[in-house]
Each structure stands twice: as C-alpha cells, then as structure tokens.
Design an enzyme around this catalytic site. Structure first.
Site, short mmCIF file in Angstrom:
data_model
loop_
_atom_site.label_atom_id
_atom_site.label_comp_id
_atom_site.label_asym_id
_atom_site.label_seq_id
_atom_site.Cartn_x
_atom_site.Cartn_y
_atom_site.Cartn_z
N GLY A 88 0.82 -1.22 0.00
CA GLY A 88 0.00 0.00 0.00
C GLY A 88 0.85 1.26 0.00
O GLY A 88 2.08 1.20 0.06
N LYS A 110 5.06 12.00 -2.43
CA LYS A 110 5.77 10.80 -1.97
C LYS A 110 6.81 11.23 -0.95
O LYS A 110 7.67 12.06 -1.26
CB LYS A 110 6.43 10.10 -3.16
CG LYS A 110 7.20 8.85 -2.81
CD LYS A 110 7.64 8.12 -4.07
CE LYS A 110 8.56 6.95 -3.77
NZ LYS A 110 9.03 6.33 -5.03
N ASP A 249 3.93 -4.81 -7.50
CA ASP A 249 3.32 -3.59 -6.94
C ASP A 249 3.94 -2.34 -7.55
O ASP A 249 3.49 -1.23 -7.27
CB ASP A 249 3.48 -3.56 -5.41
CG ASP A 249 4.91 -3.72 -4.96
OD1 ASP A 249 5.51 -4.78 -5.26
OD2 ASP A 249 5.46 -2.80 -4.34
P1 AMP Z 1 9.08 0.51 -2.90
O1 AMP Z 1 10.22 -0.45 -2.75
O2 AMP Z 1 9.46 1.97 -2.75
O3 AMP Z 1 8.26 0.27 -4.12
O4 AMP Z 1 8.13 0.25 -1.63
C1 AMP Z 1 7.54 -0.99 -1.31
C2 AMP Z 1 6.54 -0.78 -0.20
O5 AMP Z 1 7.17 -0.26 0.96
C3 AMP Z 1 5.42 0.20 -0.52
O6 AMP Z 1 4.26 -0.23 0.14
C4 AMP Z 1 5.94 1.49 0.06
O7 AMP Z 1 4.92 2.39 0.36
C5 AMP Z 1 6.62 0.99 1.31
N1 AMP Z 1 7.69 1.88 1.78
C6 AMP Z 1 8.91 2.07 1.22
N2 AMP Z 1 9.65 2.95 1.92
C7 AMP Z 1 8.86 3.35 2.95
C8 AMP Z 1 9.05 4.25 4.05
N3 AMP Z 1 10.19 4.92 4.22
N4 AMP Z 1 8.03 4.41 4.89
C9 AMP Z 1 6.87 3.74 4.74
N5 AMP Z 1 6.64 2.88 3.75
C10 AMP Z 1 7.62 2.67 2.86
MG MG Z 2 6.69 0.71 -4.92
#
Ligand code: AMP
Ligand code: MG
Length: 486
Positions: A88, A110, A249
């Site tokens: 999410g 973001k 995702d």
């Molecule tokens: P990503 O690798 O950026 O595509 O992120 C994968 C998942 O981890 C997604 O649900 C992101 O929203 C969550 N996510 C990544 N970094 C953070 C963060 N610093 N704080 C909260 N959620 C994160």
């Molecule tokens: Mg992502």
C-alpha cells in the site's frame, strides 16, 4: 486550451477515492519542517496550465500542509517473485485530481509521512531518492517513454535515517492513475470479488473504454495491459534503462514506468547488468526485464481470473505477450539502426549486434548515438565504431552485413543519420550525473539539478555546452551503488 489551473481546482473526490473505503483511506500528511524548493518543473507546470505556481501556497501544499485530507490506497504484490502480502501507499498521499493539458492527473506526494500502510517504515523519502525520481521521470518523458511525471521536489533539513542520516524531501508526482497490478492482486488474494469487479470496472470505464464492449471485458483488459507492458519493456531495452525493482506492486496498470528507486541507465553494455545492489540474484537484470514483465502480467492474470473464468483464454493472452514484445523490440531497434524498410533478416541483424555489444566494452548510449556516423560507401570510416568494440574482427563481420542491408534503403547517409538521432538519445540520466546534482542540492545548490533536467527534456538534441555529459562516465562512477533503501 484548458482553463488555467490553480490549487483551488484540485478535486479531492475523484479517482480511486470515488470507489470507497475498501480502496482508500483519508490520512493526514505530516508536513516537512521549514520546507524549501529543490525543484519546480516549469515546463510541466506550463503544459498543465498551472497559472499560480510556484508560490508560497504551492510550497506549503507540496511539502505536506494539506487543505483537504488526502487519500492513501491499499495494494499487495509479489516482491522478488514471492508473495509479499499487503503493502500500500506507505509514504504517499494523493491530494486530488487536476485537469490540465487536456487530461486528468492525480497529484500525489511521496515522502509525506506515515500512513496505515507504512508497516515498519517512517513514511519519509530522502533528498537523494526524490531528486532521482524527479530527474528520471522527466528524462523518460523526454525520451518519449510512458512514465509518471514529476512536478516538484520540496526539501527540509529534517533528518531521516537510512544507512546514514540524510535529509527529508517530498517529490510531487502526477499520473492519470497510480493503480498497480498489486491493487488487483490485493482484492483477488482476499477473495473480495465485488471489490475486484468494481476496480476492474473503474479502470476499464476510465482508461480502457474500448474493453467494455468485449465479450469478456476483464480478458480484454488483460490483453491490452500485457500489450502495453510488452511495449514498455521494449522501450526500456531500447535505451538501456533498468528499473531495478520490478515487483508487481511497481507495475502500472496504464503501462507507465512507475516507482523510481534503484534504477539505472546502463553505461557499458552487459545483458546481465544489475542496477540494484539489493538484487543479488539478478532477477531484475537488464536482459531479464522483458521476461519479468511477462511474469508480472501472469500475476495480474491470476488476479483477474475470477472475473475471466477461462483458463485457456487467459493463457493464450499471456503467451501472446512474447509476440507483442518481439514486434515492438524489432520495430524500435530497426529505427535505432536507421532501417526504414522492413526485411525479415533484420531480426538476425539486430540479434547479432546485441550479441556483439554484450560484454564488448562499448557504452550503450554512445555506441548507438555514434552509429549514425556509419557511411555506406566508406568502410574506412568505421574506425570510430570499431574502436568501441573489443572484438574488432567481429565488428567488421557485422559491418559487412549492416552495409549490405543499408544499401537496400532509399535514404542517403545524411537522411538516415537525421532519423537515427531522433531515436538514439545523446543524453541519458547516467547515475553519476544524478549523483552530481544530488551532491550540490544537498549543499543547497540546485543549479546543476535544474540544468540537467533541462538537457534531459530534449535528450535527442545537441547541447554543445554540456558535451561532457554525453561522453563516457568518469572512473569514480564505477564506485556508485544504488539499493532499495530510499
Ligand atoms: P518501494 O520499494 O518503494 O516500491 O516500496 C515498497 C513498499 O514499501 C510500498 O508499500 C511502500 O509504500 C513501502 N515503503 C517504502 N519505503 C517506505 C518508508 N520509508 N516508509 C513507509 N513505507 C515505505
Ligand atoms: Mg513501490
């Protein structure tokens, strides 16, 4: 022309938010303290008809001071091939939808704080990754590759802990929709078939109306999305772009490049090139991307199966991906080689070149750009190209075939070169260039960031004052490593 847009016209009851609580939650942002502008995308702002940016009100909004409570959406997905469960918008908030440049755009922050989907994360993004996302979104747009867009980056001195302590930033991104394959996987996994149906209906009605009339709309949607995904993969391959973390995702239902993290444009050609330090197995290596695109379409297909109810037809659609990819790949590489006519033997000519370039030492971008200097009538002029390839004899053998093929074309060298320079970029966002812009921005100097962005807006043009950025990367670039941490 659309009416000029200002912030008051942002519609916060739109997009996914119209579908209800199963899809989104209203969650307040956590504003950055003492925010500053790191970037404002003037060209995109003008294109969207934004009439009042970048003023103080925009700075407040784009650093997380909300006038209306934004929404976050839930999705799940497969990460590195394994089911990852619920993910999410863990650090993204959608402010609403704006009408601009003849289209609807969701505006999303973001790095704007924790949400119910943050899991162990802090809800933040660092300056480094925000600047990389901003620059690469716009570099891809400049290359004509489908992508989410980036309107701005705001930053703050507020510390954020990663491998080291860095500072917080928020990138404002825009897309007609940020819906991912993972949204469909989420509702399918939980057997919420009504929600799955609702989501599918929304996506078809809003973005793929032509699928609505098909005998099985969900199957038509799968077919269209897998075709778009195949085309996107071919476009990535054609510029040496590696996404780095092609989890389901991070796959856009609109076929956009989405979620810029540990991406990289290849310098030296290597089909096993891995841009993401975290990807130790090379699942997302350059040469794997087309296959992974298909794998992800398979994950989408599994999610849509309850609505399609026809295993055989679903399988046929997935198998069709390869033909779509191959056709797109050959079409793009024909253009890269300056071939305007179509011969069956072109497939082999392109394959041989790819084999020749693999581990040849040649720089992907420099090689293709300089291929336009090839002269049909002058083999002695091949030196500039031959010298880029370790195996000179192999290059000469390929050049014989290429020369023979070019003789079948109706264009002369000059006309061909002109066309090739419209598809082989001179400038791509090499890691080291992003790194230089980041280092300056971390010290409060955004001049390089601004200039680099402008050059990447027109990557096929000559920018004589920035010739060095079109050359080989400096040696220190080899030491750079990017990972999932952002
Ligand atoms: P990503 O690798 O950026 O595509 O992120 C994968 C998942 O981890 C997604 O649900 C992101 O929203 C969550 N996510 C990544 N970094 C953070 C963060 N610093 N704080 C909260 N959620 C994160
Ligand atoms: Mg992502």
């Amino acid at each position: 022309m659309n009416a000029p847009f200002d912030l008051r016209h942002l519609n916060s009851v739109a997009g996914l938010a119209t579908l209800g609580e199963a899809f989104v939650q209203r969650v307040p942002t956590e504003p950055l303290s003492n925010p500053q502008w790191l970037a404002w995308n003037t060209a995109l702002g003008l294109q969207l008809g934004i009439s009042d940016g970048p003023n103080d009100e925009w700075l407040a909004r784009l650093s997380g001071v909300a006038s209306i409570t934004p929404w976050c959406s839930v999705y799940s997905g497969h990460q590195f091939g394994a089911w990852a469960g619920q993910l999410g918008d863990g650090r993204a908030h959608t402010l609403g939808v704006l009408q601009g440049g003849g289209a609807s755009w969701e505006m999303q922050l973001k790095g704007s704080g924790k949400t119910p989907y943050s899991r162990m994360g802090d809800g933040r993004a660092v300056l480094r990754s925000s600047v990389r996302e901003y620059l690469c979104s716009e570099a891809m747009a400049g290359l004509g590759i489908p992508t989410t867009r980036a309107l701005a980056v705001t930053g703050s001195a507020q510390p954020v802990r990663r491998e080291t302590v860095e500072t917080a930033a928020i990138v404002t991104r825009l897309a007609p929709s940020f819906i991912r394959f993972g949204h469909f996987e989420h509702f399918a996994h939980h057997d919420q078939h009504d929600a799955l149906q609702q989501l599918t209906h929304y996506v078809i009605a809003t973005f793929y109306p032509e699928c609505a009339a098909a005998p099985v709309p969900a199957l038509a949607l799968l077919e269209t999305v897998s075709q778009r995904t195949a085309f996107l993969m071919a476009q990535w391959q054609a510029v040496g772009f590696c996404h780095g973390v092609m989890n389901s995702d991070n796959m856009s239902i609109l076929g956009l490049t989405l979620d810029y993290g540990p991406f990289g444009f290849m310098d030296a050609f290597n089909s096993n090139h891995i841009c993401n330090h975290t990807d130790s197995q090379g699942r997302y290596a350059y040469g794997q991307q087309p296959r992974v695109g298909q794998w992800n379409c398979g994950a989408l297909a599994s999610a849509l199966l309850p609505l399609i109810n026809d295993m055989q037809a679903t399988r046929a659609v997935l198998e069709g991906y390869s033909a779509h990819f191959d056709a797109a790949f050959v079409q793009l590489f024909r253009a890269k080689l300056g071939l305007s006519l179509t011969y069956e033997s072109d497939v082999e000519l392109i394959a041989q070149l790819m084999q020749l370039l693999d581990n040849s030492g040649a720089d992907f971008t420099v090689f293709f750009r300089s291929l336009s200097l090839f002269e049909v009538g002058n083999p002695t002029g091949d030196d500039l190209l031959r010298d880029q390839v370790l195996n000179r004899a192999a290059f000469d053998a390929w050049a014989v075939l290429y020369r023979a093929r070019l003789k079948l074309e109706r264009r002369d060298d000059a006309a061909r070169a002109l066309a090739m320079n419209r598809v082989n970029p001179k400038y791509v966002l090499r890691n080291y260039l992003a790194e230089l812009a980041i280092r300056d921005a971390q010290c409060g100097d955004t001049h390089l960031l601004e200039t680099l962005k402008q050059v990447l807006d027109s990557p096929f043009d000559e920018h004589p004052e920035h010739e060095a950025w079109a050359g080989l990367p400096p040696n220190w670039a080899n030491q750079l490593s990017v990972s999932c941490s952002s």
